[in-house]
Design a protein around this motif. Structure first.
Motif, mmCIF file in Angstrom:
data_model
loop_
_atom_site.group_PDB
_atom_site.id
_atom_site.type_symbol
_atom_site.label_atom_id
_atom_site.label_comp_id
_atom_site.label_asym_id
_atom_site.label_seq_id
_atom_site.Cartn_x
_atom_site.Cartn_y
_atom_site.Cartn_z
ATOM 1 N N UNK A 1 47.777 90.291 2.454
ATOM 2 C CA UNK A 1 47.734 89.604 3.739
ATOM 3 C C UNK A 1 48.798 88.554 3.908
ATOM 4 N N UNK A 2 50.080 88.924 4.041
ATOM 5 C CA UNK A 2 51.130 87.912 4.192
ATOM 6 C C UNK A 2 50.958 87.030 5.421
ATOM 7 N N UNK A 3 50.541 87.609 6.549
ATOM 8 C CA UNK A 3 50.351 86.785 7.742
ATOM 9 C C UNK A 3 49.155 85.851 7.582
ATOM 10 N N UNK A 4 48.128 86.299 6.875
ATOM 11 C CA UNK A 4 46.957 85.455 6.622
ATOM 12 C C UNK A 4 47.375 84.169 5.924
ATOM 13 N N UNK A 5 48.192 84.308 4.883
ATOM 14 C CA UNK A 5 48.593 83.127 4.114
ATOM 15 C C UNK A 5 49.617 82.287 4.861
ATOM 16 N N UNK A 6 50.497 82.933 5.618
ATOM 17 C CA UNK A 6 51.456 82.154 6.409
ATOM 18 C C UNK A 6 50.730 81.315 7.459
ATOM 19 N N UNK A 7 49.749 81.917 8.124
ATOM 20 C CA UNK A 7 48.975 81.179 9.134
ATOM 21 C C UNK A 7 48.139 80.087 8.472
ATOM 22 N N UNK A 8 47.607 80.368 7.274
ATOM 23 C CA UNK A 8 46.837 79.340 6.563
ATOM 24 C C UNK A 8 47.704 78.118 6.287
ATOM 25 N N UNK A 9 48.928 78.350 5.808
ATOM 26 C CA UNK A 9 49.821 77.216 5.539
ATOM 27 C C UNK A 9 50.119 76.442 6.819
ATOM 28 N N UNK A 10 50.250 77.173 7.929
ATOM 29 C CA UNK A 10 50.512 76.491 9.198
ATOM 30 C C UNK A 10 49.306 75.648 9.629
ATOM 31 N N UNK B 1 37.499 81.648 7.620
ATOM 32 C CA UNK B 1 38.001 80.642 8.549
ATOM 33 C C UNK B 1 37.169 79.374 8.531
ATOM 34 N N UNK B 2 35.842 79.534 8.408
ATOM 35 C CA UNK B 2 34.958 78.372 8.339
ATOM 36 C C UNK B 2 35.182 77.575 7.061
ATOM 37 N N UNK B 3 35.482 78.262 5.962
ATOM 38 C CA UNK B 3 35.687 77.579 4.682
ATOM 39 C C UNK B 3 36.890 76.642 4.741
ATOM 40 N N UNK B 4 37.928 77.048 5.482
ATOM 41 C CA UNK B 4 39.134 76.228 5.585
ATOM 42 C C UNK B 4 39.191 75.417 6.873
ATOM 43 N N UNK B 5 38.269 75.664 7.793
ATOM 44 C CA UNK B 5 38.391 75.053 9.111
ATOM 45 C C UNK B 5 39.621 75.570 9.830
ATOM 46 N N UNK B 6 39.953 76.854 9.593
ATOM 47 C CA UNK B 6 41.196 77.451 10.091
ATOM 48 C C UNK B 6 40.886 78.790 10.754
ATOM 49 N N UNK B 7 40.592 78.797 12.058
ATOM 50 C CA UNK B 7 40.156 80.031 12.707
ATOM 51 C C UNK B 7 41.197 81.144 12.719
ATOM 52 N N UNK B 8 42.481 80.809 12.906
ATOM 53 C CA UNK B 8 43.500 81.859 12.923
ATOM 54 C C UNK B 8 43.639 82.510 11.545
ATOM 55 N N UNK B 9 43.500 81.720 10.502
ATOM 56 C CA UNK B 9 43.517 82.278 9.146
ATOM 57 C C UNK B 9 42.378 83.278 8.979
ATOM 58 N N UNK B 10 41.187 82.904 9.451
ATOM 59 C CA UNK B 10 40.053 83.819 9.367
ATOM 60 C C UNK B 10 40.296 85.099 10.134
ATOM 61 N N UNK B 11 40.912 84.992 11.312
ATOM 62 C CA UNK B 11 41.187 86.191 12.117
ATOM 63 C C UNK B 11 42.155 87.120 11.397
ATOM 64 N N UNK B 12 43.244 86.562 10.851
ATOM 65 C CA UNK B 12 44.205 87.414 10.152
ATOM 66 C C UNK B 12 43.627 87.954 8.845
ATOM 67 N N UNK B 13 42.748 87.209 8.204
ATOM 68 C CA UNK B 13 42.049 87.722 7.023
ATOM 69 C C UNK B 13 41.260 88.974 7.402
#
Length: 583
Positions: free
Chosen positions: A387-396, A176-188
């Motif tokens: 991780x389909x939700x991980x990538x969907x949330x990352x795109x969001x 999540x820190x690498x992308x600045x995307x906390x929800x992506x990190x959580x789903x990862x």
């Protein structure tokens, strides 16, 4: 320190441990601290890798893969030199066992990772990425984040399931820190490291991810953002087209994983270069880098550059082939790293190529190349990483585009389903499988390793000597005393099993040898046989009891199917209760 002060410190430490084990709020606070540490570790590793690339190749503002050409081709000698350094590092590390990564640790070891393993994996990954090999840094990020969590969790003597949750939170926080995307990190954390979503894990995982993202923002790291076309809708035709994109990406993902494994297996048998594979791999990467610098490193800079410039379809096709070749060479020849970031880049190229071909086909469908690139990024990475939700949330999170979310979810779910059906593994679990591990996902199966034949067998079996007659057997083992007897020779070696019912058949000759009616003379198990294999043998043979032998075929115990299944289901039930925080 006085004796009383030491005693108070020990008592205070024990009290703190109990507090963390019993208090949800204290555990969430610990997860937030882990997130801060994981975020800081991620930024430090980024600075090291990018600083090294700047030192070696002279890049400053742009990423290495965004270079238009290699202005000083002699600098590419860093690839084989990096290979030499990696060989020396790997040879030094070879004095110990293979390091444990976060997925393997959570699946098999209850989240326990020796901290030296984290340093080893991080060092190998940083070295590989720094010299320009086509690997991503996500393996180092997740390893250090999860490793810090494991170290703290072991210090505080957390329960097995709490430690697994904390390790997943640390690894996810780092991503999540690498992308600045906390929800992506959580789903990862949930999908790729922990393996499930549970109510007890939501708060600590989210706390860690938010802390890590906050740490990266405070350190001046900008979020990973990609602009999309605003104010447009998607039709049923768009959904169908991008569903096809998911199918194509699943095929590419499976092909890439199989190519890496095929190349690794062939190279391991090629003894002349066995020790120097990274050096040879570095030499092979040089002509690819000269053909296109976009083959270097993970591909962050090239991803943004290609989205902005909209290159020709022929260029996209060539870079796709070169990047796949670079990734296969890098990983199969011994460079260390992951395919997460490289898959994002390859997926964006495939998406743009797909959109260009559809638009040029004249079938009346027009796809936006940017949208297609984003869908391709998600769909290919899901096939490789999971991780389909991980990538969907990352795109969001990187686009802030809710309209795009629907088609991304469609493509990722299709890609994930096809990959599971035809392949069954993500890249990390596939490599563990090739090494002989039973891991198919990050779900906890470590408890099965302790449930072996030696822990399930009983030692009070009835035995008869080889050569015993039926009449003698009837005298030694009367009806009702035992259902079976083990046949052994004078050295106590196994010869089969005789059932009491079979020995008391009225048509048997009392003078005949009991070995003639024995069963399973060649079917037995060792004390180390796991419960999963044990149950499959019971199903295959259709028996309710098996002999346990030592290395010299001497009988040391007997396992019954009824008891083995009962213990197995008890362990499953206990594992399920722990997942939901029940005692």
């Amino acid at each position: 320190m006085t004796r009383n002060a030491k005693t108070r410190a020990v008592v205070g430490w024990a009290r703190l441990r109990r507090r963390l084990r019993s208090s949800e709020a204290a555990f969430i606070l610990l997860a937030a601290i882990v997130g801060l540490a994981a975020g800081a570790a991620t930024i430090i590793q980024q600075l090291i890798a990018h600083g090294a690339q700047g030192l070696i190749y002279g890049v400053s503002i742009n990423r290495l893969s965004a270079l238009g050409s290699i202005h000083h081709p002699w600098k590419l000698v860093a690839l084989p030199i990096g290979g030499i350094a990696l060989v020396l590092l790997t040879r030094w590390l070879a004095r110990r066992r293979a390091p444990v990564d976060v997925v393997e640790a959570n699946a098999l070891h209850g989240g326990r990772i020796p901290f030296s393993d984290n340093l080893a994996i991080s060092a190998q990954t940083l070295l590989s990425n720094s010299v320009g090999a086509s690997v991503g840094l996500e393996a180092a990020y997740a390893q250090m984040g999860g490793g810090i969590a494991s170290l703290l969790g072991q210090w505080f003597a957390l329960r097995r399931n709490d430690l697994r949750t904390l390790v997943g939170a640390g690894a996810g926080a780092a991503i999540g820190a690498a992308f600045g995307a906390p929800l992506t990190g959580a789903f990862y954390a949930f999908e790729i490291v922990i393996g499930n979503y549970t109510p007890a894990a939501i708060a600590p995982v989210i706390a860690a991810a938010l802390s890590a993202a906050s740490a990266s923002r405070l350190l001046g790291v900008e979020p990973y953002l990609i602009a999309t076309t605003a104010g447009r809708g998607f039709t049923v035709i768009d959904y169908l087209a991008f569903a096809g994109r998911g199918l194509v990406c699943a095929g590419f993902g499976i092909a890439i994983m199989r190519m890496v494994t095929f190349a690794e297996q062939r190279l391991q048998g090629w003894k002349p270069i066995a020790r120097w594979r990274p050096v040879v791999g570095g030499l092979l990467l040089i002509p690819l880098a000269l053909a296109s610098p976009q083959t270097l490193s993970a591909g962050h800079g090239a991803l943004h550059l290609d989205l902005m410039l909209r290159p020709a379809l022929s260029f996209l096709a060539i870079v796709i082939l070169l990047k796949i070749a670079a990734s296969v060479i890098s990983l199969s020849f011994g460079f260390r790293g992951g395919l997460f970031f490289a898959s994002l880049f390859l997926g964006s190229l495939l998406g743009q190529l797909f959109a260009g071909l559809i638009n040029a086909s004249g079938i009346g469908i027009t796809l936006d190349p940017n949208d297609a690139a984003l869908v391709g990024m998600a769909a290919l990475t899901v096939s490789v990483v999971g991780g389909p939700m991980t990538l969907a949330i990352l795109m969001l999170e990187i686009t802030h585009d809710f309209a795009l979310m629907g088609i991304v979810l469609t493509a990722t779910l299709i890609s994930s389903a096809i990959t599971r059906e035809l392949f069954g593994y993500s890249f990390s679990t596939w490599r563990l499988h090739v090494r002989g591990s039973a891991v198919r996902s990050p779900r906890d199966i470590g408890w099965m390793h302790g449930l072996t034949a030696s822990s399930l067998m009983r030692r009070d079996w009835v035995s008869v000597s080889a050569g015993t007659t039926v009449a003698a057997f009837r005298n030694c083992v009367p009806l009702g005393s035992s259902k079976k007897a083990i046949v052994t020779d004078r050295h106590e070696r196994y010869g089969g099993i005789v059932t009491t019912d079979a020995a008391f058949q009225s048509d048997l000759d009392p003078a005949s040898d009991v070995e003639a009616i024995s069963i399973l003379p060649d079917t037995w198990i060792q004390s180390t046989t796991g419960v999963d294999e044990l149950l499959s043998i019971f199903d295959r043979e259709g028996v309710d009891e098996l002999a346990v032998l030592d290395a010299e075929r001497r009988v040391i115990g007997v396992v019954t199917e009824k008891y083995a299944r009962r213990r197995y289901f008890e362990k499953i039930e206990l594992s399920q209760r722990e997942l939901f925080g029940e005692t």
